[in-house]
Design a protein around this motif. Structure first.
Motif, PDB file in Angstrom:
ATOM      1  N   ARG A 252     -11.455  -4.949  -1.888  1.00  0.00           N
ATOM      2  CA  ARG A 252     -10.138  -4.372  -1.607  1.00  0.00           C
ATOM      3  C   ARG A 252      -9.091  -5.062  -2.460  1.00  0.00           C
ATOM      4  O   ARG A 252      -9.316  -6.140  -2.993  1.00  0.00           O
ATOM      5  CB  ARG A 252      -9.768  -4.580  -0.121  1.00  0.00           C
ATOM      6  CG  ARG A 252     -10.768  -4.032   0.874  1.00  0.00           C
ATOM      7  CD  ARG A 252     -10.646  -2.533   1.026  1.00  0.00           C
ATOM      8  NE  ARG A 252      -9.281  -2.110   1.354  1.00  0.00           N
ATOM      9  CZ  ARG A 252      -8.807  -2.034   2.582  1.00  0.00           C
ATOM     10  NH1 ARG A 252      -9.556  -2.366   3.608  1.00  0.00           N
ATOM     11  NH2 ARG A 252      -7.573  -1.626   2.804  1.00  0.00           N
TER      12      ARG A 252
ATOM     13  N   GLU B 218       0.832  -1.205   0.000  1.00  0.00           N
ATOM     14  CA  GLU B 218       0.000   0.000   0.000  1.00  0.00           C
ATOM     15  C   GLU B 218       0.869   1.258   0.000  1.00  0.00           C
ATOM     16  O   GLU B 218       0.569   2.244  -0.666  1.00  0.00           O
ATOM     17  CB  GLU B 218      -0.974  -0.040   1.188  1.00  0.00           C
ATOM     18  CG  GLU B 218      -2.170  -0.915   0.822  1.00  0.00           C
ATOM     19  CD  GLU B 218      -2.917  -1.528   2.007  1.00  0.00           C
ATOM     20  OE1 GLU B 218      -2.621  -1.187   3.178  1.00  0.00           O
ATOM     21  OE2 GLU B 218      -3.799  -2.373   1.735  1.00  0.00           O
TER      22      GLU B 218
ATOM     23  N   SER C 145     -16.550  -3.645   0.088  1.00  0.00           N
ATOM     24  CA  SER C 145     -15.565  -4.554   0.679  1.00  0.00           C
ATOM     25  C   SER C 145     -14.527  -5.019  -0.344  1.00  0.00           C
ATOM     26  O   SER C 145     -13.653  -5.820  -0.039  1.00  0.00           O
ATOM     27  CB  SER C 145     -16.268  -5.758   1.293  1.00  0.00           C
ATOM     28  OG  SER C 145     -16.954  -6.439   0.270  1.00  0.00           O
TER      29      SER C 145
END
Ligand SMILES: C=C1C[C@]23C[C@H]1CC[C@H]2[C@@]12CCC[C@@](C)(C(=O)O1)[C@H]2[C@@H]3C(=O)O
Ligand SMILES: O=C(O)CCC(=O)C(=O)O
Ligand SMILES: [Fe+2]
Length: 337
Positions: free
Chosen positions: A190, A161, A188
């Motif tokens: 991801r 990330e 949700s």
């Protein structure tokens, strides 16, 4: 794919099924001593990282990240557990064989089916907890393996990330709206990760064998820990094959096809291969950073504004991997506008 029994142990000569017609010795690697002719090592904690990362991703599609915050001991423990797994008897490892279309479990790398010869390697893939497979391998003794693999995935995901933000910022994208590289189907949805342990046993005839055939990764990017043993090479149009020498504690960052798409062609997805040796059993750990399964990935709007035209149409990761498994070299072209 029919599962092939591995014949790595104690063979005095290389079986014919492992002899490649185009081998690393025919397209040898130049052992360059010029620093400019090898992918750079970048301190990602330093402010200069942004421009160094951008230049490396544009020129090479690969760099080595230092100062990433993951302790060396976690890499060492992961490598130790990987060695413990690969040293099990083949019959036992086959109890957790990867299904032909699956991702997790033990077997040959997925791209094996695209080549007529076998590669001198075996692998074990995981998405999240490996407990289902590990408890079959070691009914009494899988806790440590699972604990190390789960911790490794957690730390690597956090680092991914951070790295994706560095890469996008390096392209001049700062605003959150500008950096959306996928359209989520739901909240949700991801980014996903896939961890693969690779094993390259000692080879009786490394010049005629191939550890891992030349390929680009289908990920956004891949973090690779290669321990202390040479083997990874990347292709540069000007120089040819170049060694990516292991640097202690550094992680190799390979730009994948999807980041090439997201960057509208500015970042190169690096062609790489692995050569084997006749003295040391090499283990590597590859961590693939992927979009949510069903999200459409496309060139970033802001980059398209600069460049005027998108080079690729939107594609889901699933669709892309399926196209690629039919023909490795045609997948990118098939979505080109
Ligand atoms: C998350 C991924 C990325 C995959 C497909 C899927 C699961 C297995 C990965 C690998 C790992 C080994 C090299 C590669 C080329 C292979 O054969 O299997 C990779 C492939 C890709 O990057 O295309
Ligand atoms: O073993 C290596 O150094 C490279 C592995 C790799 O390219 C992969 O798993 O995709
Ligand atoms: Fe790879």
């Amino acid at each position: 794919m029919k599962f092939q029994t591995q014949t790595f142990n104690n063979v005095p000569t290389l079986p014919d099924s492992y002899v490649w017609s185009t081998t690393p010795s025919e397209s040898p690697c130049l052992h360059s001593i010029d620093e400019k002719q090898v992918p750079p090592v970048v301190d990602i904690g330093d402010p200069s990282a942004f421009s160094l990362v951008r230049d490396a991703c544009e020129k090479w599609g690969v760099f080595q990240a230092m100062n990433h915050g993951i302790p060396l001991s976690l890499f060492q423990e992961t490598e130790f557990e990987a060695r413990r797994l690969f040293s099990l008897p083949t019959e036992q490892k086959q109890h957790v064989a990867r299904l032909p279309e699956g991702f997790t479990g033990y077997g040959l790398v997925r791209i094996s089916r695209n080549f007529p010869k076998l590669m001198w390697s075996e692998c074990f893939g995981m998405i999240g907890s490996p407990v289902e497979h590990a408890s079959q391998l070691w009914p009494q003794d899988h806790a440590k393996f699972c604990e190390v693999m789960e911790q490794f995935q957690e730390e690597m995901k956090t680092l991914c990330e951070k790295l994706v933000a560095i890469m996008l910022c390096s392209l001049g994208l700062t605003n959150e709206q500008d950096t959306k590289w996928f359209e989520p189907k739901n909240e949700s949805d991801r980014a996903k990760c896939f961890l693969q342990l690779n094993s390259y046993p000692v080879c009786p005839d490394p010049d005629r064998a191939m550890g891992l055939a030349p390929h680009t990764d289908s990920s956004l990017f891949t973090l690779l820990y290669q321990g202390g043993i040479n083997g990874l090479q990347v292709y540069d149009d000007g120089v040819g094959w170049v060694d990516v020498q292991p640097v202690e504690g550094a992680l190799v960052v390979n730009v994948g096809d999807l980041m090439h798409i997201v960057s509208n062609g500015r970042f190169k997805s690096v062609l790489h291969r692995v050569v084997v040796n006749n003295t040391r059993h090499r283990i590597s750990t590859a961590f693939f950073y992927l979009p949510p399964w069903d999200a459409k990935v496309s060139p970033l709007k802001k980059l398209v504004e600069f460049d005027h035209l998108p080079m690729y149409r939107p594609v889901t990761w699933k669709e892309y991997v399926e196209t690629k498994s039919k023909d490795l070299s045609k997948a990118l072209d098939s979505i080109r506008i």
